[in-house]
Design a protein around this motif. Structure first.
Motif, mmCIF file in Angstrom:
data_model
loop_
_atom_site.group_PDB
_atom_site.id
_atom_site.type_symbol
_atom_site.label_atom_id
_atom_site.label_comp_id
_atom_site.label_asym_id
_atom_site.label_seq_id
_atom_site.Cartn_x
_atom_site.Cartn_y
_atom_site.Cartn_z
ATOM 1 N N ASP A 1 41.130 38.099 44.607
ATOM 2 C CA ASP A 1 39.773 38.633 44.486
ATOM 3 C C ASP A 1 39.856 40.059 43.969
ATOM 4 O O ASP A 1 40.575 40.898 44.530
ATOM 5 N N THR B 1 35.051 39.472 41.230
ATOM 6 C CA THR B 1 35.682 38.431 40.417
ATOM 7 C C THR B 1 36.802 37.758 41.199
ATOM 8 O O THR B 1 37.545 38.413 41.922
ATOM 9 N N ARG B 2 36.902 36.447 41.037
ATOM 10 C CA ARG B 2 38.013 35.692 41.628
ATOM 11 C C ARG B 2 38.871 35.111 40.499
ATOM 12 O O ARG B 2 38.353 34.454 39.586
ATOM 13 N N VAL B 3 40.167 35.352 40.592
ATOM 14 C CA VAL B 3 41.128 34.853 39.607
ATOM 15 C C VAL B 3 42.097 33.926 40.331
ATOM 16 O O VAL B 3 42.698 34.317 41.329
ATOM 17 N N LEU C 1 45.438 31.442 39.792
ATOM 18 C CA LEU C 1 46.563 31.025 38.944
ATOM 19 C C LEU C 1 47.085 29.707 39.490
ATOM 20 O O LEU C 1 47.570 29.641 40.622
ATOM 21 N N ILE D 1 44.735 29.848 34.092
ATOM 22 C CA ILE D 1 44.020 30.891 34.821
ATOM 23 C C ILE D 1 42.554 30.469 34.908
ATOM 24 O O ILE D 1 41.946 30.105 33.900
ATOM 25 N N VAL E 1 38.828 31.839 36.160
ATOM 26 C CA VAL E 1 38.091 33.049 36.506
ATOM 27 C C VAL E 1 36.667 32.661 36.880
ATOM 28 O O VAL E 1 36.020 31.876 36.170
ATOM 29 N N SER E 2 36.175 33.204 37.981
ATOM 30 C CA SER E 2 34.805 32.943 38.404
ATOM 31 C C SER E 2 34.241 34.182 39.080
ATOM 32 O O SER E 2 34.983 35.087 39.479
ATOM 33 N N TYR F 1 29.229 31.264 35.233
ATOM 34 C CA TYR F 1 30.531 31.565 35.829
ATOM 35 C C TYR F 1 30.486 31.851 37.320
ATOM 36 O O TYR F 1 31.512 32.222 37.887
ATOM 37 N N TRP G 1 30.892 31.115 41.056
ATOM 38 C CA TRP G 1 31.684 30.110 41.755
ATOM 39 C C TRP G 1 30.784 29.029 42.350
ATOM 40 O O TRP G 1 29.732 29.334 42.875
ATOM 41 N N THR H 1 33.831 27.929 36.662
ATOM 42 C CA THR H 1 34.972 28.748 36.271
ATOM 43 C C THR H 1 35.081 28.832 34.757
ATOM 44 O O THR H 1 34.595 27.961 34.025
ATOM 45 N N ASP I 1 38.014 28.754 32.175
ATOM 46 C CA ASP I 1 39.397 28.291 32.194
ATOM 47 C C ASP I 1 40.161 28.846 30.991
ATOM 48 O O ASP I 1 39.678 28.790 29.856
#
Length: 543
Positions: free
Chosen positions: A146, A181-183, A185, A198, A200-201, A241, A243, A246, A248
């Motif tokens: 986060d 932002t939440r990333v 992997l 990756i 991202v949301s 975007y 959550w 996402t 991608d």
């Protein structure tokens, strides 16, 4: 007098200027002004020293790591972003241009628009800044981060629009963004950079502010328009975007280094064979069939041996786990059983799984060959025939991918009855263990006991925190709702020619919990272990 007056003026100017500068410098250095207070060092105060009104104004300016101790400062990451920003700017602008061309093409010809193009496009020289970072613990094969992201950028984007005989320039400047932002992997793979994608949301609706000019005029100064435009943009970004939606980004090919997951079961009924080769000297062949799927390391399945029979009848059923129906082959090999020595080879044949229609049983009469090499001269000799009944049945969660959406009514009781009946696949992944310690040794491995069978992970020497990540598969004719799987962590070593074993802890898992939930991914405390924990990922997939 005129000449002398002019001469004195020149001499006076030449002498007066240096004297004036000298006196001014002397006064400035040695005489301090009385109306200016002496500059003092700033006073450091704790947050508790501020009154409530000052705190309200101050809190919005504090970085997130100050107010949330679980967030970390990442000055080192901001330094990397700062150094890499000029290169990121060029790469990002290239992606924006290529992506926008298709969108612009949709509007050309409409509303009398002749062309749309970028006059200028740059993200500026001020990169975003991460105010804090928080890493989440997860039992999944992923890393969740986060980020508290802010960006006060000096971007300059000018869009040129030509319609009729007019040309209009639309400019966006001075953007400001604040976003949680939440990333993610995932998944981890044994290929650099060790994750394939990756995701991202946004965790909340972002705060966005920017300037917008048309024909040089700032339209954001129009009363009421400023708030309306900012709200519309923020709402549209959140719609795309927020959550669980996402964005991608693929880093590696999904098939590169990733472990393929089972998608269905191949049902094979070996019916009979005819006119097989006779490899025995005094008697006839004793044939049996070995079945396997290409790309698998599992042991091949075998039929029973039919003694002294060149036209055997088997009618035996087998179930094989399918991972890649588009590329895998069913491989059939026939051998003549020998009591002593190597078994004689009788022939082989393959069945491409992509030739099968899901859920449709297909009977096949196949001519056996010596090999799949078309130039093999031994293929000219007849090797007999084999008859099979084959059908591929995908798992329920993968059935849409192979046959399209089903016409089921969505009844919950039907879903439950389906999961409790029929053939299924039990997947048991032993991920890792923590703090397992023996009295005399620490060479741990895990053993699984289920339905009278025993499976083992590899042994890892001299560690209390072994990482196995090994998966075991069990094809079952019915759901194991009344059964348990016993898992025990063991340690062994060889000393003076003798093998010594020691239990480091165990536990029993009720399979009913796995069947009703479909999946359990948890960390369990081991019984008879002081601090030992084991991480298991167990799935039940039905067809």
């Amino acid at each position: 007098m005129g000449f002398l007056g002019g001469l004195f003026e020149i001499i006076g100017f030449g002498i007066g200027i240096p004297i004036g500068l000298f006196l001014g410098f002397f006064l400035f250095i040695y005489f301090q002004p009385r109306d200016v207070k002496k500059l003092q060092e700033p006073v450091m105060k704790s947050l508790s020293g501020f009154d409530s009104k000052s705190m309200v104004d101050l809190i919005s300016e504090l970085p997130v790591w100050v107010m949330n101790p679980d967030y970390e400062r990442v000055d080192w990451l901001n330094k990397i972003i700062l150094d890499a920003w000029p290169y990121f700017d060029k790469a990002a602008c290239g992606i924006i241009k290529s992506s926008a061309e298709a969108t612009f093409a949709e509007y050309i010809g409409k509303f009398k628009i002749n062309s749309i193009y970028f006059e200028r496009l740059t993200l500026g020289n001020l990169p975003p800044k991460i105010q804090g970072l928080k890493a989440h613990e997860s039992n999944e094969n992923e890393l969740v981060l986060d980020l508290a992201l802010i960006w006060a950028g000096n971007l300059d984007i000018v869009l040129g629009i030509k319609f009729l005989s007019l040309q209009v320039s639309v400019q966006m400047v001075d953007i400001q963004i604040s976003a949680a932002t939440r990333v993610v992997l995932r998944p981890f793979v044994p290929t650099f950079p060790c994750f394939s994608s990756i995701f991202v949301s946004l965790m909340e609706k972002p705060k966005i502010d920017f300037g917008l000019r048309i024909l040089g005029g700032d339209i954001m100064s129009i009363p009421g328009l400023y708030q309306f435009v900012q709200e519309v943009v923020a709402r549209q970004v959140a719609k795309l975007y927020l959550w669980p939606q996402t964005y991608d980004i693929d880093i590696l090919d999904s098939s590169l280094g990733a472990t393929k997951k089972p998608v269905g079961i191949l049902h094979v009924n070996v019916v009979r064979a005819r006119q097989l080769l006779n490899k025995d000297f005094l008697t006839t062949s004793d044939p049996y069939v070995k079945l396997s799927l290409t790309g698998e390391r599992l042991p091949a399945k075998k039929t029973t041996v039919k003694m002294n029979n060149l036209n055997p009848e088997w009618h035996e059923d087998f179930k094989l786990i399918v991972k890649e129906p588009a590329s895998q082959l069913l491989k059939l090999q026939l051998f003549d059983w020998e009591k002593v020595g190597a078994h004689d080879y009788l022939g082989m044949q393959v069945v491409p799984l992509n030739k099968l229609v899901p859920y449709e049983k297909k009977e096949m009469n196949l001519d056996l060959a010596n090999s799949m090499d078309p130039n093999d001269p031994h293929n000219k000799k007849p090797h007999g025939q084999i008859t099979l009944e084959v059908s591929f049945v995908p798992f329920r969660e993968d059935s849409i991918k192979f046959s399209g959406p089903s016409n089921s009514s969505g009844n919950g009781s039907s879903h439950e009855s389906t999961s409790l009946s029929g053939t299924g696949l039990l997947l048991v992944k032993v991920v890792e263990a923590k703090d397992v310690e023996g009295k005399h040794q620490n060479n741990p491995y895990a053993t699984l006991f289920f339905r009278g069978g025993k499976r083992k992970t590899k042994l890892i020497k001299k560690t209390r925190n072994p990482y196995w990540n090994e998966e075991f598969q069990f094809v079952l004719d019915e759901a194991p709702t009344k059964e348990f799987i016993h898992i025990e962590v063991m340690s062994k070593r060889r000393r003076m020619g003798f093998m010594f074993k020691e239990s480091l802890g165990y536990l029993d898992i009720n399979m009913a919990d796995v069947v009703y939930n479909g999946r359990i991914n948890e960390k369990y405390h081991l019984i008879n272990s002081r601090y030992g924990i084991i991480h298991l990922d167990i799935r039940w997939k039905v067809i």
